[in-house]
Design a protein around this motif. Structure first.
Motif, PDB file in Angstrom:
ATOM      1  N   MET A 283      -4.790   7.775 -11.794  1.00 48.84           N
ATOM      2  CA  MET A 283      -5.021   8.001 -10.364  1.00 48.84           C
ATOM      3  C   MET A 283      -6.308   7.315  -9.898  1.00 48.84           C
ATOM      4  O   MET A 283      -6.356   6.759  -8.796  1.00 48.84           O
ATOM      5  N   ASN A 284      -7.337   7.338 -10.741  1.00 46.89           N
ATOM      6  CA  ASN A 284      -8.605   6.673 -10.403  1.00 46.89           C
ATOM      7  C   ASN A 284      -8.402   5.181 -10.207  1.00 46.89           C
ATOM      8  O   ASN A 284      -8.930   4.589  -9.266  1.00 46.89           O
ATOM      9  N   PHE A 285      -7.613   4.571 -11.109  1.00 48.29           N
ATOM     10  CA  PHE A 285      -7.310   3.137 -10.989  1.00 48.29           C
ATOM     11  C   PHE A 285      -6.524   2.857  -9.710  1.00 48.29           C
ATOM     12  O   PHE A 285      -6.742   1.850  -9.041  1.00 48.29           O
ATOM     13  N   LEU A 286      -5.604   3.784  -9.382  1.00 43.26           N
ATOM     14  CA  LEU A 286      -4.789   3.620  -8.179  1.00 43.26           C
ATOM     15  C   LEU A 286      -5.656   3.657  -6.921  1.00 43.26           C
ATOM     16  O   LEU A 286      -5.488   2.837  -6.012  1.00 43.26           O
ATOM     17  N   ILE A 287      -6.612   4.596  -6.896  1.00 41.30           N
ATOM     18  CA  ILE A 287      -7.497   4.728  -5.725  1.00 41.30           C
ATOM     19  C   ILE A 287      -8.354   3.476  -5.569  1.00 41.30           C
ATOM     20  O   ILE A 287      -8.522   2.954  -4.463  1.00 41.30           O
ATOM     21  N   ILE A 288      -8.899   2.966  -6.690  1.00 37.74           N
ATOM     22  CA  ILE A 288      -9.706   1.728  -6.655  1.00 37.74           C
ATOM     23  C   ILE A 288      -8.859   0.566  -6.132  1.00 37.74           C
ATOM     24  O   ILE A 288      -9.298  -0.219  -5.283  1.00 37.74           O
ATOM     25  N   THR A 289      -7.608   0.488  -6.640  1.00 37.44           N
ATOM     26  CA  THR A 289      -6.693  -0.584  -6.202  1.00 37.44           C
ATOM     27  C   THR A 289      -6.403  -0.475  -4.712  1.00 37.44           C
ATOM     28  O   THR A 289      -6.387  -1.477  -3.994  1.00 37.44           O
TER      29      THR A 289
ATOM     30  N   PRO B 126       1.663  10.946  -6.812  1.00 41.60           N
ATOM     31  CA  PRO B 126       1.935  12.280  -7.355  1.00 41.60           C
ATOM     32  C   PRO B 126       2.416  12.297  -8.811  1.00 41.60           C
ATOM     33  O   PRO B 126       2.272  13.302  -9.501  1.00 41.60           O
ATOM     34  N   THR B 127       2.987  11.188  -9.283  1.00 44.67           N
ATOM     35  CA  THR B 127       3.546  11.170 -10.651  1.00 44.67           C
ATOM     36  C   THR B 127       2.534  10.694 -11.690  1.00 44.67           C
ATOM     37  O   THR B 127       2.841  10.678 -12.872  1.00 44.67           O
TER      38      THR B 127
ATOM     39  N   MET C 129       0.827  -1.210   0.000  1.00 43.65           N
ATOM     40  CA  MET C 129       0.000   0.000   0.000  1.00 43.65           C
ATOM     41  C   MET C 129       0.864   1.262   0.000  1.00 43.65           C
ATOM     42  O   MET C 129       0.542   2.255  -0.663  1.00 43.65           O
ATOM     43  N   THR C 130       1.987   1.231   0.725  1.00 44.89           N
ATOM     44  CA  THR C 130       2.917   2.376   0.754  1.00 44.89           C
ATOM     45  C   THR C 130       3.551   2.599  -0.608  1.00 44.89           C
ATOM     46  O   THR C 130       3.641   3.730  -1.085  1.00 44.89           O
ATOM     47  N   LEU C 131       3.986   1.499  -1.233  1.00 44.77           N
ATOM     48  CA  LEU C 131       4.612   1.589  -2.566  1.00 44.77           C
ATOM     49  C   LEU C 131       3.656   2.176  -3.595  1.00 44.77           C
ATOM     50  O   LEU C 131       4.029   3.058  -4.376  1.00 44.77           O
ATOM     51  N   LEU C 132       2.409   1.690  -3.581  1.00 42.52           N
ATOM     52  CA  LEU C 132       1.403   2.201  -4.527  1.00 42.52           C
ATOM     53  C   LEU C 132       1.057   3.655  -4.215  1.00 42.52           C
ATOM     54  O   LEU C 132       0.880   4.472  -5.124  1.00 42.52           O
TER      55      LEU C 132
END
Length: 222
Positions: free
Chosen positions: A185-191, A178-179, A170-173
């Motif tokens: 970002m939407n996919f990242l939040i869902i993940t 920011p990049t 979770m920390t790595l993701l």
């Protein structure tokens, strides 16, 4: 790479190690059982404790009252600490071998002392499984002895590794946020939400596994 593991470092800038306070925060969440009419969380918790009591009683194969309280308490402590570690800026005490080994070692040592003092023949018989050929008996004794000795280590490391692995992922993701572009970002939040649900499940499962394995180890020496 060292920054990745900084959240698992119990040192602080203060003279007091406040990180370990998270181990006691669970006491604030435990619902009080002294109400005239228990609240719904209290009733839910009582039902969970009763279910665990019945299950541990079957695993222990003993009629001594109060034996299951020890394992239920251990499960509760680990469960609260695992869940508290999912909140931001709270040190996950169960991700540290200092706490997990402190729980696993005394349990295992007490089982061994009790077993070897009261049921010596039974403990010796456990070193050679039934139906082992005579030629393999010396090897089986060595294997069984090693597997018995590493039990507290496996209990502690399993819990620690599972808590560290999920938090690190979770920390790595989260650090890549920011990049990324808006769409990614939407996919990242869902993940991250899916991972958080998974971590909640891991928090429950790992506390249950620790308690059940401790119960099984104690039932072996009886």
């Amino acid at each position: 790479m060292t920054n990745l593991f900084s959240s698992f470092d119990p040192t602080t800038n203060f003279n007091l190690s406040l990180n370990w306070m998270s181990s006691l925060l669970g006491l604030l969440i435990i619902p009080s059982s002294f109400w005239l009419i228990p609240a719904r969380p209290t009733l839910l918790w009582i039902n969970i404790i009763n279910t665990l009591h019945k299950e541990f009683k079957i695993l222990l194969n003993t009629n001594s009252k109060g034996t299951t309280l020890l394992f239920t308490s251990v499960l509760s402590l680990i469960l609260f600490n695992n869940f508290l570690g999912l909140f931001p800026y709270i040190f996950t005490s169960t991700s540290h071998l200092t706490l997990t080994l402190t729980l696993a070692l005394p349990l295992w040592v007490s089982f061994m002392i009790y077993g070897w003092m009261n049921n010596t023949i039974h403990m010796l018989a456990h070193l050679v499984p039934q139906g082992t050929p005579p030629a393999l008996m010396p090897f089986m004794v060595c294997i069984e002895t090693i597997s018995n000795i590493i039990r507290p280590g496996t209990l502690a490391i399993r819990l620690t590794a599972n808590m560290i692995a999920g938090h690190l992922l979770m920390t790595l993701l989260g650090n890549t946020g920011p990049t990324l572009s808006i769409l990614t970002m939407n996919f990242l939040i869902i993940t991250q939400i899916i991972l958080l649900i998974l971590e909640s499940a891991v928090a429950m499962i790992q506390s249950y596994v620790f308690a059940v394995l401790s119960t099984l180890y104690s039932s072996e020496v009886n």
